[in-house]
Design a protein around this motif. Structure first.
Motif, PDB file in Angstrom:
ATOM      1  N   ALA A   1     -26.683 -62.082  23.840  1.00 42.20           N
ATOM      2  CA  ALA A   1     -27.342 -63.230  24.484  1.00 42.20           C
ATOM      3  C   ALA A   1     -26.529 -64.512  24.301  1.00 42.20           C
ATOM      4  O   ALA A   1     -26.455 -65.345  25.206  1.00 42.20           O
ATOM      5  N   ALA A   2     -25.887 -64.678  23.152  1.00 41.05           N
ATOM      6  CA  ALA A   2     -25.073 -65.867  22.905  1.00 41.05           C
ATOM      7  C   ALA A   2     -23.760 -65.831  23.681  1.00 41.05           C
ATOM      8  O   ALA A   2     -23.230 -66.884  24.060  1.00 41.05           O
ATOM      9  N   HIS A   3     -23.232 -64.646  23.944  1.00 41.64           N
ATOM     10  CA  HIS A   3     -21.945 -64.526  24.641  1.00 41.64           C
ATOM     11  C   HIS A   3     -21.971 -65.112  26.045  1.00 41.64           C
ATOM     12  O   HIS A   3     -20.942 -65.555  26.548  1.00 41.64           O
ATOM     13  N   VAL A   4     -23.123 -65.110  26.695  1.00 40.20           N
ATOM     14  CA  VAL A   4     -23.178 -65.594  28.081  1.00 40.20           C
ATOM     15  C   VAL A   4     -22.843 -67.077  28.192  1.00 40.20           C
ATOM     16  O   VAL A   4     -22.533 -67.554  29.285  1.00 40.20           O
ATOM     17  N   ARG A   5     -22.874 -67.795  27.080  1.00 39.22           N
ATOM     18  CA  ARG A   5     -22.569 -69.226  27.087  1.00 39.22           C
ATOM     19  C   ARG A   5     -21.087 -69.525  26.808  1.00 39.22           C
ATOM     20  O   ARG A   5     -20.683 -70.687  26.773  1.00 39.22           O
ATOM     21  N   ARG A   6     -20.299 -68.495  26.608  1.00 42.67           N
ATOM     22  CA  ARG A   6     -18.878 -68.707  26.299  1.00 42.67           C
ATOM     23  C   ARG A   6     -18.093 -69.101  27.550  1.00 42.67           C
ATOM     24  O   ARG A   6     -18.393 -68.642  28.656  1.00 42.67           O
ATOM     25  N   PRO A   7     -17.066 -69.937  27.376  1.00 39.92           N
ATOM     26  CA  PRO A   7     -16.227 -70.324  28.528  1.00 39.92           C
ATOM     27  C   PRO A   7     -15.607 -69.096  29.195  1.00 39.92           C
ATOM     28  O   PRO A   7     -15.213 -68.137  28.520  1.00 39.92           O
ATOM     29  N   GLY A   8     -15.533 -69.136  30.497  1.00 40.49           N
ATOM     30  CA  GLY A   8     -14.905 -68.059  31.258  1.00 40.49           C
ATOM     31  C   GLY A   8     -15.737 -66.796  31.364  1.00 40.49           C
ATOM     32  O   GLY A   8     -15.216 -65.754  31.757  1.00 40.49           O
ATOM     33  N   PHE A   9     -17.034 -66.852  31.028  1.00 36.81           N
ATOM     34  CA  PHE A   9     -17.882 -65.664  31.059  1.00 36.81           C
ATOM     35  C   PHE A   9     -17.904 -65.049  32.454  1.00 36.81           C
ATOM     36  O   PHE A   9     -18.125 -65.738  33.451  1.00 36.81           O
ATOM     37  N   ARG A  10     -17.684 -63.732  32.512  1.00 35.45           N
ATOM     38  CA  ARG A  10     -17.757 -62.944  33.745  1.00 35.45           C
ATOM     39  C   ARG A  10     -18.454 -61.639  33.404  1.00 35.45           C
ATOM     40  O   ARG A  10     -18.224 -61.071  32.333  1.00 35.45           O
ATOM     41  N   ALA A  11     -19.287 -61.154  34.329  1.00 33.51           N
ATOM     42  CA  ALA A  11     -20.004 -59.900  34.073  1.00 33.51           C
ATOM     43  C   ALA A  11     -20.207 -59.131  35.369  1.00 33.51           C
ATOM     44  O   ALA A  11     -20.276 -59.716  36.459  1.00 33.51           O
ATOM     45  N   VAL A  12     -20.296 -57.812  35.225  1.00 34.18           N
ATOM     46  CA  VAL A  12     -20.604 -56.914  36.334  1.00 34.18           C
ATOM     47  C   VAL A  12     -21.616 -55.889  35.843  1.00 34.18           C
ATOM     48  O   VAL A  12     -21.718 -55.618  34.649  1.00 34.18           O
ATOM     49  N   ALA A  13     -22.361 -55.332  36.790  1.00 31.55           N
ATOM     50  CA  ALA A  13     -23.327 -54.290  36.458  1.00 31.55           C
ATOM     51  C   ALA A  13     -23.314 -53.244  37.567  1.00 31.55           C
ATOM     52  O   ALA A  13     -23.060 -53.560  38.728  1.00 31.55           O
ATOM     53  N   THR A  14     -23.607 -52.018  37.180  1.00 30.36           N
ATOM     54  CA  THR A  14     -23.778 -50.936  38.143  1.00 30.36           C
ATOM     55  C   THR A  14     -25.244 -50.538  38.109  1.00 30.36           C
ATOM     56  O   THR A  14     -25.769 -50.168  37.049  1.00 30.36           O
ATOM     57  N   LEU A  15     -25.885 -50.651  39.262  1.00 27.76           N
ATOM     58  CA  LEU A  15     -27.299 -50.356  39.384  1.00 27.76           C
ATOM     59  C   LEU A  15     -27.504 -49.116  40.247  1.00 27.76           C
ATOM     60  O   LEU A  15     -26.806 -48.927  41.244  1.00 27.76           O
ATOM     61  N   THR A  16     -28.474 -48.297  39.859  1.00 29.57           N
ATOM     62  CA  THR A  16     -28.827 -47.139  40.677  1.00 29.57           C
ATOM     63  C   THR A  16     -29.633 -47.633  41.873  1.00 29.57           C
ATOM     64  O   THR A  16     -30.036 -48.800  41.937  1.00 29.57           O
ATOM     65  N   THR A  17     -29.897 -46.738  42.815  1.00 26.80           N
ATOM     66  CA  THR A  17     -30.640 -47.138  44.009  1.00 26.80           C
ATOM     67  C   THR A  17     -32.040 -47.638  43.680  1.00 26.80           C
ATOM     68  O   THR A  17     -32.600 -48.442  44.417  1.00 26.80           O
ATOM     69  N   ASP A  18     -32.596 -47.197  42.554  1.00 26.54           N
ATOM     70  CA  ASP A  18     -33.923 -47.690  42.157  1.00 26.54           C
ATOM     71  C   ASP A  18     -33.845 -48.841  41.149  1.00 26.54           C
ATOM     72  O   ASP A  18     -34.853 -49.213  40.535  1.00 26.54           O
ATOM     73  N   GLY A  19     -32.656 -49.445  40.982  1.00 20.53           N
ATOM     74  CA  GLY A  19     -32.510 -50.631  40.158  1.00 20.53           C
ATOM     75  C   GLY A  19     -32.274 -50.397  38.682  1.00 20.53           C
ATOM     76  O   GLY A  19     -32.186 -51.355  37.913  1.00 20.53           O
ATOM     77  N   GLN A  20     -32.140 -49.142  38.256  1.00 27.48           N
ATOM     78  CA  GLN A  20     -31.864 -48.862  36.842  1.00 27.48           C
ATOM     79  C   GLN A  20     -30.414 -49.233  36.522  1.00 27.48           C
ATOM     80  O   GLN A  20     -29.526 -49.116  37.358  1.00 27.48           O
TER      81      GLN A  20
ATOM     82  N   GLY B   1     -20.387 -54.460  32.227  1.00 29.68           N
ATOM     83  CA  GLY B   1     -19.222 -54.958  31.513  1.00 29.68           C
ATOM     84  C   GLY B   1     -19.216 -56.469  31.556  1.00 29.68           C
ATOM     85  O   GLY B   1     -19.715 -57.064  32.499  1.00 29.68           O
ATOM     86  N   TYR B   2     -18.668 -57.071  30.513  1.00 29.06           N
ATOM     87  CA  TYR B   2     -18.518 -58.521  30.534  1.00 29.06           C
ATOM     88  C   TYR B   2     -17.398 -58.944  29.604  1.00 29.06           C
ATOM     89  O   TYR B   2     -16.946 -58.190  28.734  1.00 29.06           O
ATOM     90  N   GLY B   3     -16.961 -60.159  29.821  1.00 34.49           N
ATOM     91  CA  GLY B   3     -15.928 -60.743  28.983  1.00 34.49           C
ATOM     92  C   GLY B   3     -15.907 -62.240  29.165  1.00 34.49           C
ATOM     93  O   GLY B   3     -16.691 -62.800  29.938  1.00 34.49           O
ATOM     94  N   TYR B   4     -14.992 -62.885  28.454  1.00 39.35           N
ATOM     95  CA  TYR B   4     -14.870 -64.336  28.512  1.00 39.35           C
ATOM     96  C   TYR B   4     -13.519 -64.740  27.951  1.00 39.35           C
ATOM     97  O   TYR B   4     -12.748 -63.894  27.454  1.00 39.35           O
ATOM     98  N   THR B   5     -13.245 -66.022  27.996  1.00 38.00           N
ATOM     99  CA  THR B   5     -11.995 -66.555  27.460  1.00 38.00           C
ATOM    100  C   THR B   5     -12.019 -66.415  25.937  1.00 38.00           C
ATOM    101  O   THR B   5     -12.943 -66.882  25.272  1.00 38.00           O
ATOM    102  N   SER B   6     -11.005 -65.767  25.406  1.00 39.65           N
ATOM    103  CA  SER B   6     -10.894 -65.566  23.966  1.00 39.65           C
ATOM    104  C   SER B   6     -10.355 -66.844  23.330  1.00 39.65           C
ATOM    105  O   SER B   6      -9.385 -67.427  23.821  1.00 39.65           O
ATOM    106  N   ALA B   7     -11.004 -67.290  22.256  1.00 41.12           N
ATOM    107  CA  ALA B   7     -10.613 -68.562  21.640  1.00 41.12           C
ATOM    108  C   ALA B   7     -10.869 -68.548  20.137  1.00 41.12           C
ATOM    109  O   ALA B   7     -11.720 -67.794  19.644  1.00 41.12           O
ATOM    110  N   GLY B   8     -10.134 -69.391  19.438  1.00 41.68           N
ATOM    111  CA  GLY B   8     -10.339 -69.554  18.011  1.00 41.68           C
ATOM    112  C   GLY B   8     -11.780 -69.929  17.707  1.00 41.68           C
ATOM    113  O   GLY B   8     -12.427 -70.618  18.494  1.00 41.68           O
ATOM    114  N   GLY B   9     -12.290 -69.441  16.582  1.00 39.52           N
ATOM    115  CA  GLY B   9     -13.669 -69.684  16.204  1.00 39.52           C
ATOM    116  C   GLY B   9     -14.616 -68.588  16.670  1.00 39.52           C
ATOM    117  O   GLY B   9     -15.762 -68.548  16.251  1.00 39.52           O
ATOM    118  N   GLN B  10     -14.139 -67.701  17.532  1.00 41.56           N
ATOM    119  CA  GLN B  10     -14.922 -66.536  17.948  1.00 41.56           C
ATOM    120  C   GLN B  10     -14.583 -65.401  16.994  1.00 41.56           C
ATOM    121  O   GLN B  10     -13.408 -65.167  16.677  1.00 41.56           O
TER     122      GLN B  10
END
Length: 192
Positions: free
Chosen positions: A41-60, A65-74
């Motif tokens: 939940a905290a990762h979504v606030r990191r600079p450069g955050f990007r995410a993708v999801a694969t959903l089934t036809t019924d939304g499951q 996958g996700y990632g962000y800019t890697s930086a000191g202090g992480q």
């Protein structure tokens, strides 16, 4: 199945599903998963955050996958940085996108979901390099390893131990961006 880009709010809204997929894919105990919920939940606030999801036809949720800019202090960045030489730090960590999580439910594996997610995530990534970590495994039989090798990831660190996890990990890296004029994934990686 459909692959969709996710905004931070999308991931947070589906956090129970994300944690469930993560737990199934990594084989982690339930107690550990509860601590991961807060980190994710905290990762979504990191600079450069990007995410993708694969959903089934019924939304499951079949994978994400996700990632962000890697930086000191992480935490992850600092762990990896401490194991690299000065030259390796300049090469890999100066302008780096970190693939933090990339998972597919075990029941959905073998249908190129991981490959599509990784390709989409790297296409959205900012930076000149990309790093990720994955548990050490037999490169010939591990779907994850075949996927990463097919995308051109090379060894940066091997047999690395993160605090709190008894398993050995490899840190793998590649340059960005993905080449526009050729496929970045080998046929074997497509099966991941």
């Amino acid at each position: 199945m459909r692959l969709v880009p996710w905004q931070p709010d999308d991931l947070v809204r589906r956090l129970p599903d994300v944690v469930a997929v993560y737990g199934e894919a990594m084989g982690y105990r339930k107690e550990l998963l509860e601590t991961r919920r807060g980190y994710i939940a905290a990762h979504v606030r990191r600079p450069g955050f990007r995410a993708v999801a694969t959903l089934t036809t019924d939304g499951q949720l079949a994978g994400f996958g996700y990632g962000y800019t890697s930086a000191g202090g992480q935490w992850w960045h600092d762990q990896v940085r401490s194991a690299l030489s000065d030259a390796e730090r300049r090469t890999w960590l100066t302008d780096c996108f970190e693939v933090v999580e990339l998972h597919v439910r075990p029941a959905a594996q073998g249908h190129r979901i991981g490959s599509r997610q990784l390709r989409a995530l790297l296409a959205m990534a900012a930076g000149s390099t990309c790093l990720l970590s994955t548990p050490e495994a037999d490169e010939k039989t591990s779907r994850a390893w075949r996927l990463y090798r097919g995308f051109g990831f090379i060894d940066v660190l091997r047999d690395f131990h993160f605090p709190g996890d008894e398993r050995a990990f490899a840190v793998l890296g590649r340059e960005l961006p993905l080449a526009a004029d050729r496929r970045d994934a080998a046929p074997a990686a497509e099966r991941a």
